[in-house]
Design an enzyme around this catalytic site. Structure first.
Site, PDB file in Angstrom:
ATOM      1  N   THR A 285       0.837  -1.197   0.000  1.00 24.44           N
ATOM      2  CA  THR A 285       0.000   0.000   0.000  1.00 24.44           C
ATOM      3  C   THR A 285       0.873   1.248   0.000  1.00 24.44           C
ATOM      4  O   THR A 285       2.007   1.213   0.481  1.00 24.44           O
ATOM      5  CB  THR A 285      -0.883   0.057   1.254  1.00 24.44           C
ATOM      6  OG1 THR A 285      -0.074   0.315   2.412  1.00 24.44           O
ATOM      7  CG2 THR A 285      -1.652  -1.247   1.453  1.00 24.44           C
ATOM      8  N   ASP A 286       0.353   2.340  -0.528  1.00 26.51           N
ATOM      9  CA  ASP A 286       0.977   3.617  -0.220  1.00 26.51           C
ATOM     10  C   ASP A 286       0.777   3.841   1.278  1.00 26.51           C
ATOM     11  O   ASP A 286       0.027   3.116   1.942  1.00 26.51           O
ATOM     12  CB  ASP A 286       0.350   4.732  -1.057  1.00 26.51           C
ATOM     13  CG  ASP A 286       1.302   5.914  -1.281  1.00 26.51           C
ATOM     14  OD1 ASP A 286       2.304   6.018  -0.542  1.00 26.51           O
ATOM     15  OD2 ASP A 286       1.035   6.736  -2.170  1.00 26.51           O
ATOM     16  N   ALA A 287       1.449   4.829   1.829  1.00 26.15           N
ATOM     17  CA  ALA A 287       1.437   5.011   3.276  1.00 26.15           C
ATOM     18  C   ALA A 287       0.002   5.149   3.800  1.00 26.15           C
ATOM     19  O   ALA A 287      -0.796   5.940   3.277  1.00 26.15           O
ATOM     20  CB  ALA A 287       2.251   6.244   3.653  1.00 26.15           C
TER      21      ALA A 287
END
Length: 601
Positions: free
Chosen positions: A335-337
């Site tokens: 995932t992105d952050a």
């Protein structure tokens, strides 16, 4: 850090050997990668990884899914302020304690978390974290990661080698049609990251930037041509992974035509499915075909791909249906952050990690509340919302990636490798040579360029001085003035408020511009005031190249795409004719210049 292996490094190596002997050795041995970063097979490492998973508790398996930040320059001896921050957020004082408490699968390094002060410090931090991971259960090495895109985003700064960013490389590619520079830059960058113990890079950016108003991608993209972006993404994947570092293509399914920054809001992509297939898909498909280890999701809503209104990170139709099934990606989805606003607007922080796993993601990056996220995933398994088999599938992919990148062969890096690898003259020379092919002259109607350095012209340099990225030694106006002076000019940097009054008597004024907005703005006013003095004005767009369409006509216009030292030095050489300009626009400038435009002399 001494020039011999530290006790910490030796302990980490010994522990890794023990893990490998316990069943991971065949996994690592089966993943001897070719120079292009591809993995030759999956069956043997999958069997070895499965044996490791069978001996892990549910909490240990869930821990492997998380990649967290941790504060401090040292794994065990952080500064007091960083220890206090760790205690506040995680209930532990040190990064090593955080790794042990949650059985983490990875740690992400940030400059603002004080993880990346110097190459030797980074290597020592990496060794300490690996020791902590190997000392307890389940005794599996960490995947240490960072965002080292180069250009505008680089977490590790000087004295490491800093290359031009993606759009600058795209400008060089438009001129030569060669991917060699992109691959070479990624290989060298990967070698240096590996020497510091970092084995996953959240790069390259595979987004196709077709929106001049995009506030978050812009020069982080290779350009607006999906075919060229695909070629450069594949080249960087191969270069990075040939160095033993996992590349991560981002941000799937494509963040290049948004007008909202997913750090602060939830962007909506309005492309049709057919437009996505034509524009956004090719670079990600190229990354998958190049053998990319990981793909990062975007926190964007894409109604044509999933009408539910869920961001892509939480969308099963996008992550599983398109990335896994349509593109055939079998690696790790990260995932992105998870502390970004784009993924937190619709669901609470307790639901986001569970929904990301249900969508098909594997690594959960930087949740805002690690304890809550970890408990939520455990609770979802206990309630039956997530099955343990689903957890196992992600853990298996993560362990296979670690084996493929040699972590079970020895995650600790010999101390001397930093001095042998990071920022060495050959690497720095490569960065300079690559940068020379990226600077793009957009306009030179009166033939003002190249400036005649042999006549020692008086030059005034002014304009935008944005916050310096990791690859700078000072404000870009000061660096450009210094480099022009070194080439024989007499260049002085002045703040914008003093520039117009000081301009008369100079041969030219060079104005650094930075993302000039539409309409009236202080930067537009500055350029207009300088043009009114009658002194020739050269606009140097130091980030997005769209600035020229929003400014009065000037004597010359140049795009550098980045304001790091390596680009400022290259720009000075092009401005004085020490190097002939070869860069070509990798994006069109609406109303002014087409894709591929560039002026030579």
């Amino acid at each position: 850090m001494p020039n011999h292996a530290s006790r910490r490094t030796l302990l980490a190596a010994a522990a890794l050997a023990a893990v490998a002997g316990a069943g991971a050795a065949s996994a690592a041995g089966a993943y001897r990668t070719a120079d292009d970063g591809r993995a030759p097979g999956r069956a043997a490492p999958a069997r070895s990884a499965r044996r490791l998973v069978e001996g892990m508790s549910l909490a240990e398996k869930v821990g492997q899914l998380f990649v967290s930040r941790a504060y401090g320059h040292s794994a065990t001896e952080p500064d007091p302020a960083d220890a206090a921050k760790n205690l506040e957020l995680f209930g532990v004082r040190t990064a090593a304690e955080l790794v042990s408490r949650y059985h983490l699968g990875g740690v992400v390094y940030f400059a603002w978390a004080h993880n990346t002060r110097t190459p030797h410090q980074i290597a020592e931090l990496s060794a300490g974290l690996q020791e902590a991971a190997l000392a307890g259960r389940p005794g599996i090495p960490l995947l240490l990661s960072t965002d080292q895109e180069h250009g505008a985003v680089a977490r590790v700064g000087r004295p490491a080698t800093l290359f031009p960013g993606a759009m600058a490389l795209g400008a060089g590619h438009r001129a030569t049609g060669s991917t060699a520079d992109a691959r070479r830059a990624a290989r060298i960058a990967g070698d240096e990251l590996a020497a510091m113990g970092i084995r996953q890079d959240y790069a390259p950016v595979a987004d196709v930037n077709v929106n001049p108003a995009n506030p978050v991608i812009g020069v982080r993209s290779f350009g607006a041509d999906p075919g060229a972006v695909a070629e450069l993404v594949a080249a960087q994947v191969r270069g990075c992974q040939a160095a033993g570092v996992a590349a991560t293509a981002k941000h799937f399914p494509g963040h290049g035509d948004t007008e909202t920054d997913s750090h602060v809001g939830l962007p909506v992509m309005r492309h049709s499915r057919a437009r996505w297939e034509e524009l956004d898909e090719p670079p990600f498909r190229a990354a998958v075909e190049a053998g990319v280890d990981a793909v990062m999701t975007a926190h964007i809503v894409f109604p044509a791909l999933d009408p539910s209104g869920d961001p892509a990170t939480l969308s099963r139709p996008i992550v599983t249906g398109i990335l896994r099934e349509r593109l055939g990606f079998r690696g790790v989805v990260v995932t992105d952050a998870l502390d970004m606003a784009g993924v937190r607007q619709k669901y609470g922080d307790d639901r986001v990690p569970v929904l990301a796993l249900l969508a098909g993601c594997d690594q959960l990056l930087n949740p805002p509340d690690l304890g809550l996220a970890h408990r939520s995933v455990l609770a979802a398994v206990e309630s039956g919302e997530l099955t343990e088999e689903r957890i196992d599938a992600s853990v298996l992919r993560i362990l296979e990636l670690k084996a493929r990148r040699g972590l079970f062969d020895g995650a600790a890096t010999p101390a001397g490798r930093v001095d042998e690898t990071v920022g060495i003259p050959a690497h720095l020379a490569a960065a300079e040579a690559i940068a020379e092919g990226t600077t793009t002259v957009l306009a030179n109607p009166a033939g003002l360029l190249p400036l005649d350095a042999s006549a020692a012209p008086r030059l005034l340099v002014t304009g935008a001085d944005p916050v310096s990225p990791s690859g700078t030694t000072g404000p870009p106006t000061a660096v450009l003035a210094r480099e022009l002076t070194a080439l024989g000019c007499r260049a002085t940097a002045l703040p914008p408020a003093r520039a117009a009054a000081a301009a008369p008597g100079h041969a030219a004024v060079l104005v650094c511009t930075y993302n000039v907005p539409e309409g009236e703005s202080p930067q537009r006013t500055l350029v207009a005031d300088l043009v009114a003095t009658g002194v020739p004005v050269v606009v140097v767009a130091i980030r997005n190249p769209y600035d020229s369409a929003r400014l009065p006509a000037c004597a010359a216009e140049v795009a550098t795409y980045t304001w790091t030292d390596v680009e400022m030095r290259a720009a000075a050489r092009v401005l004085t004719g020490a190097v002939r300009p070869t860069g070509r626009l990798p994006v069109p400038v609406p109303g002014r210049y087409p894709l591929g435009h560039g002026v030579a002399y």
